[in-house]
Design a protein around this motif. Structure first.
Motif, mmCIF file in Angstrom:
data_model
loop_
_atom_site.group_PDB
_atom_site.id
_atom_site.type_symbol
_atom_site.label_atom_id
_atom_site.label_comp_id
_atom_site.label_asym_id
_atom_site.label_seq_id
_atom_site.Cartn_x
_atom_site.Cartn_y
_atom_site.Cartn_z
ATOM 1 N N GLN A 131 24.599 -2.785 -5.310
ATOM 2 C CA GLN A 131 25.587 -3.560 -5.871
ATOM 3 C C GLN A 131 26.092 -2.605 -7.189
ATOM 4 O O GLN A 131 25.089 -2.411 -7.756
ATOM 5 N N VAL A 132 27.370 -2.394 -7.380
ATOM 6 C CA VAL A 132 27.800 -1.674 -8.375
ATOM 7 C C VAL A 132 27.880 -2.598 -9.684
ATOM 8 O O VAL A 132 28.341 -3.673 -9.677
ATOM 9 N N MET A 133 27.020 -2.028 -10.638
ATOM 10 C CA MET A 133 26.864 -2.904 -11.795
ATOM 11 C C MET A 133 27.376 -1.549 -13.027
ATOM 12 O O MET A 133 27.277 -0.330 -12.907
ATOM 13 N N ASP A 134 27.709 -2.081 -14.221
ATOM 14 C CA ASP A 134 28.019 -1.438 -15.320
ATOM 15 C C ASP A 134 29.037 -0.275 -15.054
ATOM 16 O O ASP A 134 28.641 0.763 -15.482
ATOM 17 N N LEU A 135 29.982 -0.421 -14.525
ATOM 18 C CA LEU A 135 31.075 0.592 -14.087
ATOM 19 C C LEU A 135 31.532 1.084 -15.355
ATOM 20 O O LEU A 135 32.267 0.232 -15.836
ATOM 21 N N GLY A 136 31.454 2.453 -15.693
ATOM 22 C CA GLY A 136 32.077 3.129 -16.757
ATOM 23 C C GLY A 136 33.567 3.532 -16.517
ATOM 24 O O GLY A 136 34.002 3.080 -15.478
ATOM 25 N N ASP A 137 34.103 4.179 -17.319
ATOM 26 C CA ASP A 137 35.637 4.572 -17.279
ATOM 27 C C ASP A 137 35.535 5.657 -16.243
ATOM 28 O O ASP A 137 34.673 6.652 -16.156
ATOM 29 N N MET A 139 18.394 -5.269 -3.702
ATOM 30 C CA MET A 139 18.293 -6.638 -3.394
ATOM 31 C C MET A 139 17.222 -7.204 -4.381
ATOM 32 O O MET A 139 17.167 -8.458 -4.439
ATOM 33 N N ASN A 140 16.055 -6.484 -5.018
ATOM 34 C CA ASN A 140 15.162 -6.967 -5.535
ATOM 35 C C ASN A 140 15.570 -6.652 -7.137
ATOM 36 O O ASN A 140 14.611 -6.683 -8.140
ATOM 37 N N ASP A 141 16.810 -6.443 -7.445
ATOM 38 C CA ASP A 141 17.252 -6.127 -8.755
ATOM 39 C C ASP A 141 16.751 -5.050 -9.652
ATOM 40 O O ASP A 141 16.771 -4.903 -10.611
ATOM 41 N N ALA A 142 16.231 -3.913 -8.760
ATOM 42 C CA ALA A 142 15.758 -2.659 -9.280
ATOM 43 C C ALA A 142 17.226 -1.876 -9.704
ATOM 44 O O ALA A 142 18.150 -2.052 -8.762
ATOM 45 N N ARG A 143 17.403 -1.180 -10.554
ATOM 46 C CA ARG A 143 18.356 -0.493 -10.913
ATOM 47 C C ARG A 143 18.274 0.963 -11.083
ATOM 48 O O ARG A 143 17.120 1.318 -11.526
ATOM 49 N N VAL A 144 19.403 1.722 -10.550
ATOM 50 C CA VAL A 144 19.057 3.103 -10.805
ATOM 51 C C VAL A 144 20.397 3.767 -11.431
ATOM 52 O O VAL A 144 21.588 3.081 -10.803
ATOM 53 N N PRO A 145 20.404 4.423 -12.455
ATOM 54 C CA PRO A 145 21.767 4.921 -12.934
ATOM 55 C C PRO A 145 22.469 6.086 -11.895
ATOM 56 O O PRO A 145 21.688 6.909 -11.042
ATOM 57 N N CYS A 146 23.652 5.932 -11.595
ATOM 58 C CA CYS A 146 24.543 7.092 -10.740
ATOM 59 C C CYS A 146 25.489 7.439 -11.577
ATOM 60 O O CYS A 146 26.090 6.965 -12.576
ATOM 61 N N CYS A 147 26.004 8.546 -11.013
ATOM 62 C CA CYS A 147 27.011 9.374 -11.501
ATOM 63 C C CYS A 147 27.785 10.101 -10.230
ATOM 64 O O CYS A 147 27.039 10.726 -9.510
ATOM 65 N N LEU A 148 29.105 9.836 -9.975
ATOM 66 C CA LEU A 148 29.923 10.458 -9.096
ATOM 67 C C LEU A 148 31.238 11.175 -9.476
ATOM 68 O O LEU A 148 31.817 10.877 -10.456
ATOM 69 N N LEU A 165 0.689 -1.218 0.083
ATOM 70 C CA LEU A 165 -0.226 -0.046 0.019
ATOM 71 C C LEU A 165 0.937 1.267 0.118
ATOM 72 O O LEU A 165 0.481 2.194 -0.200
ATOM 73 N N LEU A 166 2.016 1.004 0.257
ATOM 74 C CA LEU A 166 3.015 2.531 0.389
ATOM 75 C C LEU A 166 4.086 2.212 -0.618
ATOM 76 O O LEU A 166 5.384 2.064 -0.024
ATOM 77 N N PRO A 167 3.955 2.316 -1.841
ATOM 78 C CA PRO A 167 5.053 2.312 -2.640
ATOM 79 C C PRO A 167 6.068 3.309 -2.732
ATOM 80 O O PRO A 167 5.648 4.548 -2.379
ATOM 81 N N THR A 168 7.323 3.222 -2.830
ATOM 82 C CA THR A 168 8.274 4.210 -2.852
ATOM 83 C C THR A 168 7.931 5.215 -4.091
ATOM 84 O O THR A 168 7.870 4.787 -5.091
ATOM 85 N N VAL A 169 8.012 6.532 -3.878
ATOM 86 C CA VAL A 169 7.797 7.539 -4.709
ATOM 87 C C VAL A 169 9.243 7.550 -5.784
ATOM 88 O O VAL A 169 10.189 7.883 -5.254
ATOM 89 N N LEU A 170 9.241 7.099 -7.094
ATOM 90 C CA LEU A 170 10.121 7.230 -7.870
ATOM 91 C C LEU A 170 10.035 8.060 -9.103
ATOM 92 O O LEU A 170 10.876 8.176 -9.948
ATOM 93 N N GLY A 171 8.974 8.802 -9.115
ATOM 94 C CA GLY A 171 8.663 9.458 -10.339
ATOM 95 C C GLY A 171 9.007 10.814 -10.307
ATOM 96 O O GLY A 171 10.006 11.483 -9.558
#
Length: 186
Positions: A88-94, A115-124, A68-74
């Motif tokens: 977990q770090v995936m698809d690490l760029g150069d 843990m649920n295999d949901a993925r979010v792009p990141c940039c550091l 009933l309480l989904p996280t807001v991702l929009g």
């Protein structure tokens, strides 16, 4: 009974009473294991006035209340909020050097997987990019667990993206916490 109840602002909710009617959105949620209490669903809630509260839901209610309480991702996320993100770090760029306002800055793009295999792009950026890149190079398995505390929510080319906030974020590679152990067991 609940239909006739008045909606209470989050700032007025007190822990000594369990029958509150509130209108909130879930800004962030995660599952956590507490040795004494067992599994809990932890949430950061926000009401219409912008008041934020941390809430816990015991394991017995996780399945029924969690749906009933989904996280807001929009698109309603505010970029002024800083959040904690682990995955977990995936698809690490150069590790790239980019000219920003005439100054060279280090940048690395990657994807975090939860843990649920949901993925979010990141940039550091800056020292965070270097720390992550070196941490990934040293990890024997090549896919370390990354915790970004006080991360910034943003949009890049119309897509949701997580990045470090200037002088506010903390970056931990394979932190010594229960969530890291759970990732390693997957």
């Amino acid at each position: 009974m609940y239909a006739a109840m008045k909606v209470t602002p989050l700032k007025d909710v007190k822990p000594f009473k369990s029958g509150w009617k509130v209108h909130v959105k879930v800004l962030h949620s995660w599952k956590q294991y507490k040795p004494v209490h067992g599994d809990t669903l932890e949430m950061v809630l926000s009401d219409e006035a912008g008041c934020k509260k941390h809430a816990s839901c015991k394991r017995t209610y996780m399945e029924s209340k969690g749906r009933l309480l989904p996280t807001v991702l929009g698109g309603s996320l505010k970029t002024c909020f800083l959040i904690d993100v682990i995955g977990q770090v995936m698809d690490l760029g150069d590790l790239e050097t980019i000219q920003v306002s005439g100054k060279p800055r280090m940048k690395v793009e990657f994807t975090l997987r939860d843990m649920n295999d949901a993925r979010v792009p990141c940039c550091l950026w800056g020292k965070f990019a270097e720390i992550l890149y070196e941490g990934c190079s040293k990890d024997e398995e090549g896919k370390p667990i990354c915790l970004i505390r006080f991360a910034k929510i943003g949009r890049f080319r119309g897509e949701l993206q997580i990045t470090n906030a200037f002088e506010a974020s903390l970056l931990l590679i394979n932190p010594d916490i229960a969530e890291t152990a759970a990732f390693k067991q997957m």
